[in-house]
Design a protein around this motif. Sequence first.
Motif, mmCIF file in Angstrom:
data_model
loop_
_atom_site.group_PDB
_atom_site.id
_atom_site.type_symbol
_atom_site.label_atom_id
_atom_site.label_comp_id
_atom_site.label_asym_id
_atom_site.label_seq_id
_atom_site.Cartn_x
_atom_site.Cartn_y
_atom_site.Cartn_z
ATOM 1 N N ASN A 127 -5.100 -25.701 -20.068
ATOM 2 C CA ASN A 127 -6.511 -25.662 -20.558
ATOM 3 C C ASN A 127 -6.668 -25.756 -21.917
ATOM 4 N N ASP B 83 -16.745 -15.841 -15.430
ATOM 5 C CA ASP B 83 -15.777 -16.260 -14.755
ATOM 6 C C ASP B 83 -15.545 -15.139 -13.606
ATOM 7 N N ASN C 288 -10.181 -17.936 -18.508
ATOM 8 C CA ASN C 288 -9.566 -19.277 -17.898
ATOM 9 C C ASN C 288 -9.192 -20.330 -18.943
ATOM 10 N N ASP C 289 -9.891 -20.464 -20.157
ATOM 11 C CA ASP C 289 -9.793 -21.487 -21.061
ATOM 12 C C ASP C 289 -8.340 -21.116 -21.736
ATOM 13 N N TYR D 138 -12.936 -25.997 -27.721
ATOM 14 C CA TYR D 138 -13.480 -24.527 -27.145
ATOM 15 C C TYR D 138 -14.553 -24.265 -27.895
ATOM 16 N N THR E 257 -14.520 -21.998 -16.798
ATOM 17 C CA THR E 257 -13.937 -22.234 -18.245
ATOM 18 C C THR E 257 -15.441 -22.508 -19.132
#
Length: 215
Positions: free
Chosen positions: A108, A30, A102-103, A114, A69
Amino acid sequence: MRKLKIILLATGIIVFSACRQQIKIACVGDSITEGAGTKVWNNSSYPAILGNIMGDGYVVMNCGRSGATMLKKADFPYWKCNELINVFFFQPDIITIKLGTNDAKDNNWNAEKYMEDYQALIDTFRTIKSNPQIYLCLPAPAFEYRYRINDTTIRQQVIPIIKKLAVKNSLQVIDTNSGMLDQGPNFPDGIHPNNVGAAKLAQIISAAIGGRNNP
């Protein structure tokens, strides 16, 4: 003229062979991978520093994308980024995956998805013809609650999932979390490392994949 052509052809073959012999590393990630927080992203990101540490026998491509993500259903999935396509064009020998920060945003996070989407990315990268060696990097600590990124989620949920996937897929984990715990002062906004922090990340990754110029 004929002699000159032979010399040029021989030189071209040598250069081409040297390029082919370089080990190619693709750093997937990211904004931390892309270089946000460093002075000059192209030169100061940890993939750029990693290339310098690894030496002439390696070439490193920065495949990081700010905001990305792992989750397919999130605010900016890596799956929709051109950088994913670049990994395939690059045909790397080594891939490092550093997605999860960011996850871990409160808006999110979905643990089940995930794990499912991370496994899908591993499976996707295993279709690359160069048969790359894949390393799973643990997300760096979030030293402040900013951009809705939750460090508790990173520590208690994201990291255990990555470790489970590493065992399941017989892949090596690079611990860029605990190795960065003392680097808080080098994360000015609490999330993105500065040049010093990026250099530390590069050293940790280099050590894991066998960099010859490690201090």
